[in-house]
Scaffold this active site. Structure first.
Site, PDB file in Angstrom:
ATOM      1  N   SER A   9       0.172 -45.471-109.476  1.00 51.22           N
ATOM      2  CA  SER A   9       0.873 -45.394-108.129  1.00 51.22           C
ATOM      3  C   SER A   9       1.219 -44.117-107.742  1.00 51.22           C
ATOM      4  O   SER A   9       1.550 -43.052-108.349  1.00 51.22           O
ATOM      5  CB  SER A   9       2.317 -46.247-108.203  1.00 51.22           C
ATOM      6  OG  SER A   9       3.127 -45.881-107.292  1.00 51.22           O
TER       7      SER A   9
ATOM      8  N   TYR B 215      10.644 -47.701-113.274  1.00 52.63           N
ATOM      9  CA  TYR B 215       9.316 -48.211-112.718  1.00 52.63           C
ATOM     10  C   TYR B 215       8.459 -47.154-112.867  1.00 52.63           C
ATOM     11  O   TYR B 215       7.328 -47.082-113.474  1.00 52.63           O
ATOM     12  CB  TYR B 215       9.489 -48.941-111.421  1.00 52.63           C
ATOM     13  CG  TYR B 215       8.033 -48.978-110.812  1.00 52.63           C
ATOM     14  CD1 TYR B 215       7.073 -50.115-111.487  1.00 52.63           C
ATOM     15  CD2 TYR B 215       7.528 -48.415-109.578  1.00 52.63           C
ATOM     16  CE1 TYR B 215       5.973 -50.137-110.866  1.00 52.63           C
ATOM     17  CE2 TYR B 215       6.231 -48.313-109.341  1.00 52.63           C
ATOM     18  CZ  TYR B 215       5.367 -49.352-109.772  1.00 52.63           C
ATOM     19  OH  TYR B 215       4.205 -49.674-109.142  1.00 52.63           O
TER      20      TYR B 215
ATOM     21  N   LYS C 150       4.839 -45.991-115.456  1.00 56.81           N
ATOM     22  CA  LYS C 150       3.574 -45.731-114.736  1.00 56.81           C
ATOM     23  C   LYS C 150       3.205 -44.172-115.345  1.00 56.81           C
ATOM     24  O   LYS C 150       2.123 -44.227-115.943  1.00 56.81           O
ATOM     25  CB  LYS C 150       3.445 -45.673-113.242  1.00 56.81           C
ATOM     26  CG  LYS C 150       3.680 -47.062-112.701  1.00 56.81           C
ATOM     27  CD  LYS C 150       2.535 -47.822-113.087  1.00 56.81           C
ATOM     28  CE  LYS C 150       2.697 -49.168-112.342  1.00 56.81           C
ATOM     29  NZ  LYS C 150       1.701 -50.120-112.793  1.00 56.81           N
TER      30      LYS C 150
HETATM   31  P1  NAD Z   1       2.347 -58.465-107.792  1.00 54.30           P
HETATM   32  O1  NAD Z   1       3.709 -58.591-108.389  1.00 54.30           O
HETATM   33  O2  NAD Z   1       1.881 -59.156-106.574  1.00 54.30           O
HETATM   34  O3  NAD Z   1       1.204 -58.779-109.092  1.00 54.30           O
HETATM   35  C1  NAD Z   1       1.471 -58.467-110.394  1.00 54.30           C
HETATM   36  C2  NAD Z   1       0.852 -59.716-111.287  1.00 54.30           C
HETATM   37  O4  NAD Z   1       1.247 -59.636-112.649  1.00 54.30           O
HETATM   38  C3  NAD Z   1       1.894 -61.108-110.825  1.00 54.30           C
HETATM   39  O5  NAD Z   1       0.943 -62.071-110.378  1.00 54.30           O
HETATM   40  C4  NAD Z   1       2.637 -61.241-111.851  1.00 54.30           C
HETATM   41  O6  NAD Z   1       2.858 -62.573-111.998  1.00 54.30           O
HETATM   42  C5  NAD Z   1       1.943 -60.754-112.956  1.00 54.30           C
HETATM   43  N1  NAD Z   1       2.469 -60.384-114.499  1.00 54.30           N
HETATM   44  C6  NAD Z   1       3.466 -59.585-114.460  1.00 54.30           C
HETATM   45  N2  NAD Z   1       3.715 -59.397-115.599  1.00 54.30           N
HETATM   46  C7  NAD Z   1       2.791 -59.991-116.478  1.00 54.30           C
HETATM   47  C8  NAD Z   1       2.730 -60.186-117.980  1.00 54.30           C
HETATM   48  N3  NAD Z   1       3.471 -59.450-118.900  1.00 54.30           N
HETATM   49  N4  NAD Z   1       1.611 -60.712-118.208  1.00 54.30           N
HETATM   50  C9  NAD Z   1       0.908 -61.668-117.462  1.00 54.30           C
HETATM   51  N5  NAD Z   1       0.832 -61.272-116.100  1.00 54.30           N
HETATM   52  C10 NAD Z   1       2.084 -60.796-115.632  1.00 54.30           C
HETATM   53  O7  NAD Z   1       2.089 -56.789-107.597  1.00 54.30           O
HETATM   54  P2  NAD Z   1       0.990 -56.233-106.769  1.00 54.30           P
HETATM   55  O8  NAD Z   1       1.575 -55.649-105.602  1.00 54.30           O
HETATM   56  O9  NAD Z   1      -0.185 -56.880-106.886  1.00 54.30           O
HETATM   57  O10 NAD Z   1       0.734 -55.135-107.894  1.00 54.30           O
HETATM   58  C11 NAD Z   1      -0.181 -55.017-108.876  1.00 54.30           C
HETATM   59  C12 NAD Z   1      -0.054 -53.591-109.695  1.00 54.30           C
HETATM   60  O11 NAD Z   1      -0.310 -52.395-108.698  1.00 54.30           O
HETATM   61  C13 NAD Z   1       1.386 -53.437-110.323  1.00 54.30           C
HETATM   62  O12 NAD Z   1       0.921 -53.008-111.714  1.00 54.30           O
HETATM   63  C14 NAD Z   1       1.745 -52.602-109.727  1.00 54.30           C
HETATM   64  O13 NAD Z   1       2.807 -51.885-110.185  1.00 54.30           O
HETATM   65  C15 NAD Z   1       0.686 -51.617-109.032  1.00 54.30           C
HETATM   66  N6  NAD Z   1       1.230 -51.047-107.754  1.00 54.30           N
HETATM   67  C16 NAD Z   1       1.377 -51.696-106.735  1.00 54.30           C
HETATM   68  C17 NAD Z   1       1.867 -51.261-105.506  1.00 54.30           C
HETATM   69  C18 NAD Z   1       2.337 -52.001-104.309  1.00 54.30           C
HETATM   70  O14 NAD Z   1       2.815 -51.349-103.434  1.00 54.30           O
HETATM   71  N7  NAD Z   1       2.244 -53.175-104.085  1.00 54.30           N
HETATM   72  C19 NAD Z   1       1.728 -49.739-105.465  1.00 54.30           C
HETATM   73  C20 NAD Z   1       1.330 -49.029-106.440  1.00 54.30           C
HETATM   74  C21 NAD Z   1       0.881 -49.624-107.660  1.00 54.30           C
HETATM   75  C1  WQD Z   2       8.223 -47.388 -97.030  1.00 56.84           C
HETATM   76  C2  WQD Z   2       9.012 -46.612 -95.738  1.00 56.84           C
HETATM   77  C3  WQD Z   2      11.305 -46.786 -96.378  1.00 56.84           C
HETATM   78  C4  WQD Z   2      11.918 -50.907 -95.977  1.00 56.84           C
HETATM   79  C5  WQD Z   2       7.481 -48.339-102.757  1.00 56.84           C
HETATM   80  C6  WQD Z   2       7.520 -47.895-104.218  1.00 56.84           C
HETATM   81  C7  WQD Z   2       6.235 -47.330-104.551  1.00 56.84           C
HETATM   82  C8  WQD Z   2       4.863 -48.169-104.199  1.00 56.84           C
HETATM   83  C9  WQD Z   2       4.844 -48.491-102.908  1.00 56.84           C
HETATM   84  C10 WQD Z   2       4.549 -49.225-106.478  1.00 56.84           C
HETATM   85  C11 WQD Z   2      10.120 -45.833 -96.227  1.00 56.84           C
HETATM   86  C12 WQD Z   2      11.352 -47.754 -95.089  1.00 56.84           C
HETATM   87  C13 WQD Z   2      11.256 -49.876 -96.081  1.00 56.84           C
HETATM   88  C14 WQD Z   2      12.885 -51.272 -95.074  1.00 56.84           C
HETATM   89  C15 WQD Z   2      12.806 -49.210 -94.244  1.00 56.84           C
HETATM   90  N1  WQD Z   2       4.880 -49.244-105.275  1.00 56.84           N
HETATM   91  N2  WQD Z   2      11.757 -48.987 -95.035  1.00 56.84           N
HETATM   92  N3  WQD Z   2      13.366 -50.525 -94.155  1.00 56.84           N
HETATM   93  O1  WQD Z   2       9.110 -46.944-100.972  1.00 56.84           O
HETATM   94  O2  WQD Z   2       7.084 -45.837-100.015  1.00 56.84           O
HETATM   95  O3  WQD Z   2       7.185 -47.182-101.927  1.00 56.84           O
HETATM   96  O4  WQD Z   2       6.145 -49.478-102.675  1.00 56.84           O
HETATM   97  O5  WQD Z   2       4.104 -48.577-107.006  1.00 56.84           O
HETATM   98  O6  WQD Z   2       6.408 -46.883-105.913  1.00 56.84           O
HETATM   99  O7  WQD Z   2       8.475 -46.935-104.293  1.00 56.84           O
HETATM  100  O8  WQD Z   2       7.477 -48.411 -99.789  1.00 56.84           O
HETATM  101  O9  WQD Z   2       7.511 -50.000 -98.042  1.00 56.84           O
HETATM  102  O10 WQD Z   2       9.614 -49.805 -99.684  1.00 56.84           O
HETATM  103  O11 WQD Z   2       8.957 -48.124 -97.791  1.00 56.84           O
HETATM  104  O12 WQD Z   2      13.062 -48.147 -93.393  1.00 56.84           O
HETATM  105  O13 WQD Z   2      13.431 -52.339 -95.129  1.00 56.84           O
HETATM  106  O14 WQD Z   2       9.770 -47.781 -95.278  1.00 56.84           O
HETATM  107  O15 WQD Z   2      12.541 -45.843 -96.130  1.00 56.84           O
HETATM  108  O16 WQD Z   2      10.312 -44.708 -95.576  1.00 56.84           O
HETATM  109  P1  WQD Z   2       7.912 -46.945-100.715  1.00 56.84           P
HETATM  110  P2  WQD Z   2       8.294 -49.115 -98.737  1.00 56.84           P
END
Ligand code: NAD
Ligand code: WQD
Length: 338
Positions: free
Chosen positions: A126, A150, A154
Protein backbone atom coordinates in the site's frame (compact mmCIF):
# COMPACT_ATOMS: atom_id res chain seq x y z
CA UNK A 1 -6.54 -26.54 -18.25
CA UNK A 2 -3.68 -24.26 -17.12
CA UNK A 3 -2.57 -24.47 -13.50
CA UNK A 4 -4.64 -22.08 -11.39
CA UNK A 5 -3.59 -18.87 -9.68
CA UNK A 6 -4.37 -18.98 -5.97
CA UNK A 7 -6.09 -15.70 -5.04
CA UNK A 8 -6.27 -15.24 -1.26
CA UNK A 9 -8.96 -12.74 -0.34
CA UNK A 10 -10.36 -13.18 -3.84
CA UNK A 11 -13.99 -12.62 -2.79
CA UNK A 12 -13.13 -9.09 -1.64
CA UNK A 13 -13.13 -5.78 -3.46
CA UNK A 14 -9.82 -5.83 -5.33
CA UNK A 15 -9.69 -9.64 -5.40
CA UNK A 16 -13.01 -10.09 -7.21
CA UNK A 17 -12.06 -7.55 -9.88
CA UNK A 18 -8.70 -9.24 -10.25
CA UNK A 19 -10.48 -12.57 -10.80
CA UNK A 20 -12.28 -10.95 -13.76
CA UNK A 21 -9.00 -9.65 -15.20
CA UNK A 22 -7.29 -13.02 -14.67
CA UNK A 23 -10.08 -14.91 -16.43
CA UNK A 24 -10.07 -12.42 -19.30
CA UNK A 25 -6.32 -13.07 -19.66
CA UNK A 26 -6.86 -16.85 -19.81
CA UNK A 27 -5.93 -17.71 -16.21
CA UNK A 28 -7.93 -19.86 -13.80
CA UNK A 29 -8.42 -18.20 -10.41
CA UNK A 30 -8.67 -20.37 -7.30
CA UNK A 31 -10.10 -18.21 -4.52
CA UNK A 32 -9.40 -18.83 -0.83
CA UNK A 33 -11.32 -16.47 1.45
CA UNK A 34 -12.79 -16.67 4.96
CA UNK A 35 -15.51 -14.14 4.03
CA UNK A 36 -14.76 -11.98 7.08
CA UNK A 37 -15.20 -8.87 4.92
CA UNK A 38 -16.95 -10.14 1.79
CA UNK A 39 -19.67 -12.35 0.39
CA UNK A 40 -19.33 -15.38 -1.84
CA UNK A 41 -21.98 -13.74 -4.04
CA UNK A 42 -19.11 -11.70 -5.54
CA UNK A 43 -17.82 -14.90 -7.17
CA UNK A 44 -21.25 -15.68 -8.63
CA UNK A 45 -21.08 -12.16 -10.08
CA UNK A 46 -17.61 -12.83 -11.50
CA UNK A 47 -19.18 -15.80 -13.26
CA UNK A 48 -21.99 -13.62 -14.65
CA UNK A 49 -19.41 -11.20 -16.06
CA UNK A 50 -16.98 -13.71 -17.51
CA UNK A 51 -18.94 -16.96 -17.93
CA UNK A 52 -16.36 -18.67 -15.71
CA UNK A 53 -16.78 -19.44 -12.04
CA UNK A 54 -13.55 -19.19 -10.07
CA UNK A 55 -12.54 -22.32 -8.18
CA UNK A 56 -13.56 -21.72 -4.58
CA UNK A 57 -12.35 -22.75 -1.12
CA UNK A 58 -13.83 -21.15 1.99
CA UNK A 59 -11.14 -20.93 4.63
CA UNK A 60 -8.51 -18.93 6.45
CA UNK A 61 -4.91 -18.30 5.40
CA UNK A 62 -3.91 -18.99 9.01
CA UNK A 63 -5.09 -22.60 8.63
CA UNK A 64 -1.81 -24.31 7.69
CA UNK A 65 -3.37 -27.75 7.19
CA UNK A 66 -5.97 -26.33 4.81
CA UNK A 67 -3.30 -24.49 2.82
CA UNK A 68 -1.25 -27.66 2.55
CA UNK A 69 -4.25 -29.55 1.17
CA UNK A 70 -5.20 -26.79 -1.28
CA UNK A 71 -1.66 -26.43 -2.62
CA UNK A 72 -1.25 -30.20 -2.98
CA UNK A 73 -4.59 -30.69 -4.68
CA UNK A 74 -4.58 -27.75 -7.10
CA UNK A 75 -0.83 -27.14 -7.66
CA UNK A 76 -1.24 -23.39 -8.35
CA UNK A 77 1.49 -21.72 -10.39
CA UNK A 78 1.45 -18.53 -8.32
CA UNK A 79 -0.31 -16.82 -5.42
CA UNK A 80 -1.85 -13.35 -5.46
CA UNK A 81 -2.18 -12.50 -1.80
CA UNK A 82 -4.96 -10.01 -1.02
CA UNK A 83 -6.27 -11.58 2.22
CA UNK A 84 -5.91 -9.26 5.18
CA UNK A 85 -7.58 -6.62 7.29
CA UNK A 86 -7.40 -3.04 6.01
CA UNK A 87 -9.20 -0.55 8.26
CA UNK A 88 -6.69 1.96 9.65
CA UNK A 89 -8.81 3.09 12.63
CA UNK A 90 -9.71 -0.46 13.63
CA UNK A 91 -6.02 -1.39 13.50
CA UNK A 92 -5.28 1.26 16.14
CA UNK A 93 -7.99 -0.19 18.43
CA UNK A 94 -7.20 -3.86 17.73
CA UNK A 95 -3.51 -4.08 16.80
CA UNK A 96 -3.21 -7.78 17.64
CA UNK A 97 -5.95 -8.71 15.17
CA UNK A 98 -3.95 -6.91 12.46
CA UNK A 99 -0.60 -8.44 13.30
CA UNK A 100 -2.18 -11.89 13.62
CA UNK A 101 -4.20 -11.73 10.40
CA UNK A 102 -1.84 -9.77 8.18
CA UNK A 103 1.65 -10.66 9.41
CA UNK A 104 0.89 -14.04 11.01
CA UNK A 105 -1.39 -15.07 8.15
CA UNK A 106 1.25 -14.15 5.57
CA UNK A 107 4.03 -16.12 7.27
CA UNK A 108 1.78 -19.18 7.49
CA UNK A 109 0.99 -18.80 3.79
CA UNK A 110 4.69 -18.38 2.89
CA UNK A 111 5.62 -21.42 4.96
CA UNK A 112 2.99 -23.56 3.24
CA UNK A 113 4.13 -22.31 -0.18
CA UNK A 114 7.76 -23.09 0.63
CA UNK A 115 6.86 -26.60 1.76
CA UNK A 116 4.89 -27.14 -1.45
CA UNK A 117 7.79 -25.87 -3.58
CA UNK A 118 5.68 -22.93 -4.81
CA UNK A 119 7.68 -19.70 -4.73
CA UNK A 120 5.78 -17.20 -6.92
CA UNK A 121 3.95 -14.50 -4.99
CA UNK A 122 2.28 -11.16 -5.64
CA UNK A 123 1.64 -9.17 -2.48
CA UNK A 124 -0.86 -6.33 -1.87
CA UNK A 125 1.16 -3.57 -0.31
CA UNK A 126 0.00 0.00 0.00
CA UNK A 127 1.01 3.61 -0.48
CA UNK A 128 0.52 3.80 3.28
CA UNK A 129 4.14 2.51 3.56
CA UNK A 130 5.32 5.98 2.44
CA UNK A 131 3.88 7.55 5.62
CA UNK A 132 3.83 11.32 5.21
CA UNK A 133 5.97 11.76 2.07
CA UNK A 134 8.38 14.69 1.82
CA UNK A 135 7.20 15.44 -1.73
CA UNK A 136 4.98 14.20 -4.55
CA UNK A 137 4.95 12.30 -6.85
CA UNK A 138 6.19 9.38 -4.74
CA UNK A 139 8.65 6.96 -6.27
CA UNK A 140 9.48 3.50 -4.97
CA UNK A 141 12.79 4.54 -3.43
CA UNK A 142 11.17 7.03 -1.04
CA UNK A 143 11.74 6.29 2.66
CA UNK A 144 9.10 4.10 4.27
CA UNK A 145 7.37 4.62 7.61
CA UNK A 146 4.14 3.77 9.35
CA UNK A 147 1.85 5.71 11.63
CA UNK A 148 -0.58 2.94 12.56
CA UNK A 149 -0.62 -0.86 13.04
CA UNK A 150 -2.21 -1.49 9.62
CA UNK A 151 0.61 0.36 7.88
CA UNK A 152 3.19 -1.29 10.11
CA UNK A 153 1.82 -4.72 9.15
CA UNK A 154 2.41 -3.87 5.47
CA UNK A 155 5.96 -2.66 6.23
CA UNK A 156 6.71 -5.84 8.15
CA UNK A 157 5.40 -8.07 5.37
CA UNK A 158 7.42 -6.17 2.76
CA UNK A 159 10.53 -6.78 4.88
CA UNK A 160 9.72 -10.45 5.44
CA UNK A 161 9.42 -10.89 1.67
CA UNK A 162 12.77 -9.13 1.16
CA UNK A 163 14.40 -11.48 3.67
CA UNK A 164 12.87 -14.49 1.97
CA UNK A 165 14.18 -13.55 -1.48
CA UNK A 166 17.57 -12.80 0.10
CA UNK A 167 17.68 -16.27 1.66
CA UNK A 168 16.45 -18.22 -1.35
CA UNK A 169 16.78 -16.73 -4.84
CA UNK A 170 14.25 -19.20 -6.20
CA UNK A 171 11.48 -17.01 -4.78
CA UNK A 172 9.84 -14.61 -7.23
CA UNK A 173 8.04 -11.82 -5.42
CA UNK A 174 6.14 -8.73 -6.50
CA UNK A 175 5.39 -6.08 -3.90
CA UNK A 176 2.67 -3.90 -5.39
CA UNK A 177 1.95 -0.62 -3.63
CA UNK A 178 -1.61 0.44 -4.39
CA UNK A 179 -2.64 4.07 -4.15
CA UNK A 180 -6.41 4.69 -3.72
CA UNK A 181 -8.43 1.99 -5.50
CA UNK A 182 -11.94 3.20 -6.41
CA UNK A 183 -14.74 2.54 -8.89
CA UNK A 184 -16.27 -0.76 -9.91
CA UNK A 185 -16.51 -3.14 -12.84
CA UNK A 186 -18.37 -1.47 -15.74
CA UNK A 187 -21.15 -4.08 -15.51
CA UNK A 188 -22.20 -2.74 -12.10
CA UNK A 189 -22.20 -6.34 -10.83
CA UNK A 190 -19.19 -6.13 -8.51
CA UNK A 191 -17.79 -3.22 -6.54
CA UNK A 192 -16.74 -2.04 -3.11
CA UNK A 193 -19.05 -3.33 -0.38
CA UNK A 194 -17.89 -2.00 2.99
CA UNK A 195 -19.48 -3.15 6.23
CA UNK A 196 -21.13 -0.40 8.27
CA UNK A 197 -20.32 3.25 7.69
CA UNK A 198 -17.53 3.57 5.11
CA UNK A 199 -14.12 4.86 6.20
CA UNK A 200 -13.07 5.74 2.67
CA UNK A 201 -14.11 8.66 0.53
CA UNK A 202 -15.59 7.01 -2.56
CA UNK A 203 -18.04 4.59 -0.90
CA UNK A 204 -19.05 7.42 1.41
CA UNK A 205 -19.85 9.64 -1.58
CA UNK A 206 -21.86 6.93 -3.34
CA UNK A 207 -23.84 6.15 -0.17
CA UNK A 208 -24.69 9.84 0.26
CA UNK A 209 -25.77 10.00 -3.38
CA UNK A 210 -28.01 6.94 -3.03
CA UNK A 211 -29.58 8.35 0.16
CA UNK A 212 -28.10 5.94 2.72
CA UNK A 213 -26.12 8.73 4.42
CA UNK A 214 -27.19 12.38 4.80
CA UNK A 215 -24.02 14.27 3.87
CA UNK A 216 -20.30 13.92 3.29
CA UNK A 217 -17.93 15.31 5.87
CA UNK A 218 -14.86 16.68 4.13
CA UNK A 219 -11.96 16.23 6.52
CA UNK A 220 -10.13 19.55 6.38
CA UNK A 221 -10.41 22.55 4.07
CA UNK A 222 -7.09 24.05 5.12
CA UNK A 223 -4.57 21.58 3.68
CA UNK A 224 -1.69 23.10 1.67
CA UNK A 225 -3.31 22.00 -1.62
CA UNK A 226 -4.88 24.07 -4.44
CA UNK A 227 -8.44 23.92 -3.02
CA UNK A 228 -7.52 23.18 0.60
CA UNK A 229 -8.83 19.58 0.58
CA UNK A 230 -6.75 16.38 0.56
CA UNK A 231 -5.28 15.19 -2.73
CA UNK A 232 -5.01 11.48 -3.61
CA UNK A 233 -4.20 9.21 -6.53
CA UNK A 234 -7.54 7.51 -7.21
CA UNK A 235 -7.05 4.49 -9.46
CA UNK A 236 -9.89 2.55 -11.13
CA UNK A 237 -10.06 -0.91 -9.57
CA UNK A 238 -10.11 -2.58 -13.02
CA UNK A 239 -6.88 -0.78 -13.95
CA UNK A 240 -5.44 -2.05 -10.68
CA UNK A 241 -6.73 -5.56 -11.44
CA UNK A 242 -5.06 -5.49 -14.87
CA UNK A 243 -1.87 -4.33 -13.15
CA UNK A 244 -1.86 -7.68 -11.35
CA UNK A 245 -2.10 -9.58 -14.62
CA UNK A 246 0.86 -7.58 -15.93
CA UNK A 247 2.79 -8.20 -12.71
CA UNK A 248 2.07 -11.92 -12.97
CA UNK A 249 3.46 -12.07 -16.51
CA UNK A 250 6.61 -10.28 -15.39
CA UNK A 251 6.96 -12.44 -12.30
CA UNK A 252 6.66 -15.72 -14.18
CA UNK A 253 9.20 -14.50 -16.72
CA UNK A 254 11.98 -13.43 -14.37
CA UNK A 255 13.25 -14.53 -10.95
CA UNK A 256 13.85 -12.11 -8.09
CA UNK A 257 11.80 -9.42 -6.45
CA UNK A 258 10.34 -6.18 -7.72
CA UNK A 259 8.44 -3.40 -5.99
CA UNK A 260 6.20 -1.03 -7.91
CA UNK A 261 3.59 1.63 -7.32
CA UNK A 262 0.21 1.00 -8.91
CA UNK A 263 -1.35 4.43 -9.31
CA UNK A 264 -2.35 6.81 -12.07
CA UNK A 265 0.41 9.33 -11.45
CA UNK A 266 -2.16 12.08 -10.97
CA UNK A 267 -3.60 13.78 -7.92
CA UNK A 268 -7.29 14.61 -7.47
CA UNK A 269 -8.69 16.57 -4.52
CA UNK A 270 -11.66 15.55 -2.40
CA UNK A 271 -13.73 18.41 -3.83
CA UNK A 272 -12.70 17.58 -7.40
CA UNK A 273 -13.92 14.04 -6.74
CA UNK A 274 -17.24 15.31 -5.38
CA UNK A 275 -17.70 17.49 -8.48
CA UNK A 276 -16.78 14.67 -10.87
CA UNK A 277 -19.21 12.38 -9.09
CA UNK A 278 -22.06 14.91 -9.28
CA UNK A 279 -21.36 15.42 -12.98
CA UNK A 280 -21.45 11.70 -13.74
CA UNK A 281 -24.35 10.68 -11.50
CA UNK A 282 -26.66 13.65 -11.91
CA UNK A 283 -27.05 13.59 -8.10
CA UNK A 284 -26.05 16.23 -5.60
CA UNK A 285 -23.60 15.26 -2.90
CA UNK A 286 -24.19 17.61 0.03
CA UNK A 287 -21.01 18.12 2.02
CA UNK A 288 -19.68 20.02 4.99
CA UNK A 289 -16.07 20.89 5.70
CA UNK A 290 -15.09 19.64 9.16
CA UNK A 291 -11.73 19.47 10.98
CA UNK A 292 -8.94 17.27 9.62
CA UNK A 293 -9.02 13.54 10.39
CA UNK A 294 -6.19 12.33 12.66
CA UNK A 295 -3.41 10.65 10.72
CA UNK A 296 -4.33 12.13 7.31
CA UNK A 297 -1.77 13.72 5.01
CA UNK A 298 -2.15 16.60 2.55
CA UNK A 299 -1.25 14.97 -0.73
CA UNK A 300 -0.25 11.57 -2.03
CA UNK A 301 0.18 10.50 -5.61
CA UNK A 302 2.39 8.03 -7.41
CA UNK A 303 5.29 8.27 -9.72
CA UNK A 304 3.83 5.53 -11.90
CA UNK A 305 6.73 5.31 -14.34
CA UNK A 306 8.36 2.16 -12.90
CA UNK A 307 5.20 0.08 -13.47
CA UNK A 308 5.03 1.40 -17.01
CA UNK A 309 8.68 0.58 -17.70
CA UNK A 310 8.77 -2.81 -16.01
CA UNK A 311 5.26 -4.15 -16.55
CA UNK A 312 4.22 -2.23 -19.69
CA UNK A 313 1.12 -1.30 -17.76
CA UNK A 314 -0.54 2.00 -17.03
CA UNK A 315 -3.92 3.10 -15.74
CA UNK A 316 -6.18 4.10 -18.62
CA UNK A 317 -9.62 4.78 -17.08
CA UNK A 318 -10.29 8.44 -16.21
CA UNK A 319 -12.11 10.11 -13.34
CA UNK A 320 -15.42 10.24 -15.23
CA UNK A 321 -15.28 6.48 -15.82
CA UNK A 322 -14.44 5.90 -12.16
CA UNK A 323 -17.45 7.92 -11.03
CA UNK A 324 -19.88 6.50 -13.61
CA UNK A 325 -18.86 2.93 -12.74
CA UNK A 326 -18.99 3.51 -8.96
CA UNK A 327 -22.46 5.00 -9.35
CA UNK A 328 -23.74 2.16 -11.55
CA UNK A 329 -22.60 -0.33 -8.92
CA UNK A 330 -24.11 1.62 -6.01
CA UNK A 331 -27.45 2.14 -7.75
CA UNK A 332 -27.80 -1.50 -8.77
CA UNK A 333 -26.76 -2.71 -5.30
CA UNK A 334 -27.89 -0.03 -2.82
CA UNK A 335 -27.26 -2.38 0.13
CA UNK A 336 -24.18 -4.07 -1.35
CA UNK A 337 -24.02 -7.86 -1.72
CA UNK A 338 -24.63 -8.88 1.89
P1 NAD B 1 -11.32 -6.53 1.14
O1 NAD B 1 -11.55 -6.52 2.61
O2 NAD B 1 -12.47 -6.25 0.25
O3 NAD B 1 -10.67 -7.93 0.70
C1 NAD B 1 -9.88 -8.71 1.55
C2 NAD B 1 -10.45 -10.12 1.54
O4 NAD B 1 -9.64 -10.95 2.37
C3 NAD B 1 -11.87 -10.19 2.08
O5 NAD B 1 -12.68 -10.90 1.16
C4 NAD B 1 -11.72 -10.95 3.40
O6 NAD B 1 -12.87 -11.73 3.67
C5 NAD B 1 -10.48 -11.77 3.14
N1 NAD B 1 -9.71 -12.14 4.33
C6 NAD B 1 -9.29 -11.34 5.33
N2 NAD B 1 -8.58 -12.05 6.23
C7 NAD B 1 -8.52 -13.32 5.76
C8 NAD B 1 -7.93 -14.51 6.24
N3 NAD B 1 -7.24 -14.54 7.39
N4 NAD B 1 -8.06 -15.65 5.50
C9 NAD B 1 -8.78 -15.63 4.35
N5 NAD B 1 -9.37 -14.53 3.87
C10 NAD B 1 -9.24 -13.39 4.56
O7 NAD B 1 -10.11 -5.51 0.86
P2 NAD B 1 -9.52 -5.00 -0.51
O8 NAD B 1 -9.77 -3.54 -0.59
O9 NAD B 1 -9.93 -5.86 -1.62
O10 NAD B 1 -7.97 -5.16 -0.20
C11 NAD B 1 -7.23 -6.29 -0.63
C12 NAD B 1 -5.80 -6.13 -0.19
O11 NAD B 1 -5.24 -4.94 -0.72
C13 NAD B 1 -5.61 -6.03 1.33
O12 NAD B 1 -4.44 -6.73 1.69
C14 NAD B 1 -5.41 -4.55 1.57
O13 NAD B 1 -4.64 -4.29 2.71
C15 NAD B 1 -4.68 -4.14 0.30
N6 NAD B 1 -4.85 -2.72 -0.03
C16 NAD B 1 -6.10 -2.21 -0.17
C17 NAD B 1 -6.27 -0.87 -0.46
C18 NAD B 1 -7.64 -0.25 -0.55
O14 NAD B 1 -7.75 0.96 -0.41
N7 NAD B 1 -8.69 -1.01 -0.79
C19 NAD B 1 -5.14 -0.06 -0.65
C20 NAD B 1 -3.88 -0.62 -0.53
C21 NAD B 1 -3.74 -1.97 -0.22
C1 WQD C 1 -9.15 10.01 0.88
C2 WQD C 1 -9.31 11.51 1.13
C3 WQD C 1 -9.65 12.05 3.43
C4 WQD C 1 -13.54 10.09 3.87
C5 WQD C 1 -6.74 4.90 2.96
C6 WQD C 1 -5.70 4.18 3.78
C7 WQD C 1 -4.59 3.73 2.88
C8 WQD C 1 -5.11 2.92 1.69
C9 WQD C 1 -6.22 3.61 1.00
C10 WQD C 1 -5.05 0.60 2.27
C11 WQD C 1 -8.57 12.02 2.37
C12 WQD C 1 -10.88 12.40 2.63
C13 WQD C 1 -12.34 10.56 3.37
C14 WQD C 1 -14.55 11.01 4.25
C15 WQD C 1 -13.11 12.81 3.56
N1 WQD C 1 -5.69 1.67 2.12
N2 WQD C 1 -12.15 11.91 3.20
N3 WQD C 1 -14.30 12.35 4.06
O1 WQD C 1 -6.91 7.92 3.77
O2 WQD C 1 -6.03 8.29 1.41
O3 WQD C 1 -6.14 6.01 2.35
O4 WQD C 1 -7.23 4.01 1.93
O5 WQD C 1 -3.88 0.38 2.21
O6 WQD C 1 -3.74 2.98 3.67
O7 WQD C 1 -5.21 5.06 4.77
O8 WQD C 1 -8.24 7.15 1.73
O9 WQD C 1 -10.57 7.28 1.02
O10 WQD C 1 -10.04 7.35 3.48
O11 WQD C 1 -9.47 9.30 2.08
O12 WQD C 1 -12.94 14.03 3.43
O13 WQD C 1 -15.63 10.64 4.75
O14 WQD C 1 -10.71 11.76 1.39
O15 WQD C 1 -9.43 13.00 4.43
O16 WQD C 1 -8.13 13.31 2.10
P1 WQD C 1 -6.78 7.45 2.39
P2 WQD C 1 -9.66 7.71 2.10
Amino acid sequence: MPLPILVTGGAGYIGSHTCVALIEAGHVPLVLDNLCNSSVESLARVQRITGVRPLWVEGDIRDAALLQRVLAEHRPQAVIHFAGLKAVGESVREPLAYYDNNVGGTTILLQAMQEAGLRNLIFSSSATVYGNPASVPISEDFPRSATNPYGRSKLMIEDILGDLVGADPRWRVARLRYFNPVGAHASGLIGEDPRGIPNNLMPYITQVAVGRLPELQVFGGDWPTPDGTGVRDFIHVMDLAEGHVAALAHLLGEPGMFTVNLGTGQGCSVLQMVQAFERNSGRRVPYRIVPRRAGDIAACWADASAAHRLLHWQARRDLDTICADAWRWQQANPQGLR
